[in-house]
Design an enzyme around this catalytic site. Structure first.
Site, short mmCIF file in Angstrom:
data_model
loop_
_atom_site.label_atom_id
_atom_site.label_comp_id
_atom_site.label_asym_id
_atom_site.label_seq_id
_atom_site.Cartn_x
_atom_site.Cartn_y
_atom_site.Cartn_z
N GLU A 90 0.83 -1.21 0.00
CA GLU A 90 0.00 0.00 0.00
C GLU A 90 0.86 1.26 0.00
O GLU A 90 1.91 1.31 0.65
CB GLU A 90 -0.88 0.03 1.25
N CYS A 105 2.97 8.59 1.58
CA CYS A 105 3.33 7.62 2.62
C CYS A 105 3.66 6.31 1.91
O CYS A 105 2.83 5.77 1.16
CB CYS A 105 2.17 7.43 3.58
N CYS A 112 4.68 -7.10 7.71
CA CYS A 112 5.52 -6.61 8.80
C CYS A 112 5.61 -7.67 9.89
O CYS A 112 4.64 -8.36 10.17
CB CYS A 112 4.94 -5.33 9.38
N CYS A 116 2.43 -5.28 15.83
CA CYS A 116 1.70 -4.28 16.65
C CYS A 116 0.23 -4.68 16.68
O CYS A 116 -0.37 -4.99 15.65
CB CYS A 116 1.89 -2.88 16.07
N CYS A 340 -3.25 1.48 7.80
CA CYS A 340 -2.21 0.75 7.08
C CYS A 340 -2.54 -0.74 7.02
O CYS A 340 -2.76 -1.38 8.04
CB CYS A 340 -0.91 0.99 7.83
S1 SF4 Z 1 2.29 -0.41 13.02
FE1 SF4 Z 1 2.03 -2.18 11.65
S2 SF4 Z 1 3.38 -1.77 9.91
FE2 SF4 Z 1 4.00 -0.38 11.56
S3 SF4 Z 1 5.63 -1.50 12.66
FE3 SF4 Z 1 3.71 -2.02 13.72
S4 SF4 Z 1 3.00 -3.92 12.71
FE4 SF4 Z 1 4.54 -2.99 11.39
#
Ligand code: SF4
Length: 361
Positions: A90, A105, A112, A116, A340
């Site tokens: 994206e 962005c 990832c 998170c 995201c």
């Molecule tokens: S917010 Fe999402 S994309 Fe960003 S570091 Fe954490 S898991 Fe990875």
């Protein structure tokens, strides 16, 4: 076939030399390619006979194609881009308060690994790092998108999919070509690299001399809450991260931004605002307070919610009352898959909260 975005000036110069052309054409061709949003405007250039055919026969203009586009009512445009191996990433174009400018962005990884808990990208796991060329092509797509609506890309943030510090070599190479005067000419100060707080990456970026801005995602002032929200937080304490950010400021002269995404009942209390202010006392970092875009249940099964307006205002008032410079980041693209990783999940047929507008290509 390699794409032109994969090449440095030296790479193309060497190839031109092999083909019997002057290497000095390389910088002119690649600069025109960057300024024109990912295509060489051959008809506007005077080049030796046969050079165009050689370049077009040797390299693709692009290896990253548009798979889908969502445009929000506020003009925020989210692009789903397909890579040569079929994977998707994206890229987002955000409107600016100035009518003629947009902010871009970009993603640094496919997926990832940071996990998170409130992030849609985390739910899909990690696939691979992006190459410098794939990062650059996101910027070139943004330039084309901006131009199509009469605007130009003014700033670029690495806040899309992925943790930039875990793909730092490619990120740095891409920034060099995007921001440096020879090719993309965006400017070093126009670029911000964001991290969940990986201290070795912060130190490496400080040593790189790129002079870009740094943003640190804190999201909680206490290490217990932070470790729950950002598993990477278990490795580095909030205080250690801010100390590394302070060293970054000293080394680069660039003020660091602290990112703080408010989650209802999790990290948005006045007491947590006071704790954050204490951590930042004596530091000149400012805080970007973000409103959460719900993405459904996180990896832990918790479905986070957006803080109320009252809680958000009280949080920021506590910070400002303690002389911390804090701003709300304007929510953008709320009527599309703004968070995201959301659009990518939806395009893959994976569940998410109810949105949104139809995809178009
Ligand atoms: S917010 Fe999402 S994309 Fe960003 S570091 Fe954490 S898991 Fe990875």
């Amino acid at each position: 076939m390699k794409a032109l975005s994969d090449l440095s000036i030296a790479d193309l110069a060497s190839r031109l030399d092999d083909w019997g052309f002057k290497p000095s054409h390389a910088e002119r061709l690649l600069r025109a390619y960057y300024l024109n949003g990912g295509e060489i405007p051959w008809t506007e250039l005077v080049v030796p006979q046969g050079l165009r055919e050689k370049v077009e026969g040797g390299y693709a203009a692009s290896s990253v194609t548009l798979a889908a586009r969502q445009v929000a009512d506020d003009g925020t445009t989210k692009l789903l881009l397909r890579l040569a191996d079929g994977r998707t990433i994206e890229t987002v174009m955000m409107t600016d308060f100035r009518d003629d400018r947009v902010a871009g962005c970009v993603s640094s990884q496919v997926g990832c690994a940071m996990g998170c808990d409130f992030c849609a990208t985390a739910q899909g796991g990690f696939a691979r790092n992006l190459t410098p060329g794939e990062i650059i092509e996101q910027f070139l797509h943004l330039r084309r998108e901006a131009r199509a609506v009469g605007k130009r890309v003014q700033t670029l943030v690495f806040m899309g999919m992925g943790e930039p510090m875990l793909n730092l070599d490619s990120v740095q190479e891409a920034i060099g070509r995007i921001a440096g005067p020879e090719l993309g000419a965006l400017g070093w100060k126009q670029v911000t690299v964001s991290t969940v707080g990986l201290i070795p990456g912060i130190e490496a970026l400080a040593a790189s001399d790129l002079g870009v801005h740094l943003a640190v995602s804190l999201h909680a002032p206490d290490d217990e809450t932070r470790a729950r929200l950002l598993p990477a937080g278990k490795r580095f304490k909030a205080g250690e991260i801010l100390a590394a950010a302070e060293r970054y400021e000293a080394a680069t002269g660039r003020p660091v931004t602290v990112q703080y995404c408010l989650l209802k009942g999790v990290n948005d209390s006045p007491a947590q605002a006071r704790q954050l202010a204490e951590l930042l006392a004596g530091r000149r970092m400012h805080v970007n307070v973000l409103r959460y875009n719900p993405t459904g249940a996180g990896l832990s099964g918790v479905a986070y919610e957006t803080s109320s307006d009252e809680a958000a205002e009280a949080f920021i008032a506590e910070l400002r009352g303690r002389r911390v410079v804090a701003h709300f980041r304007r929510p953008r693209g709320r009527d599309i898959d703004a968070a995201c990783g959301q659009l990518r999940r939806r395009a893959a047929g994976l569940p998410g909260p109810e949105p949104v507008k139809k995809l178009s290509t």
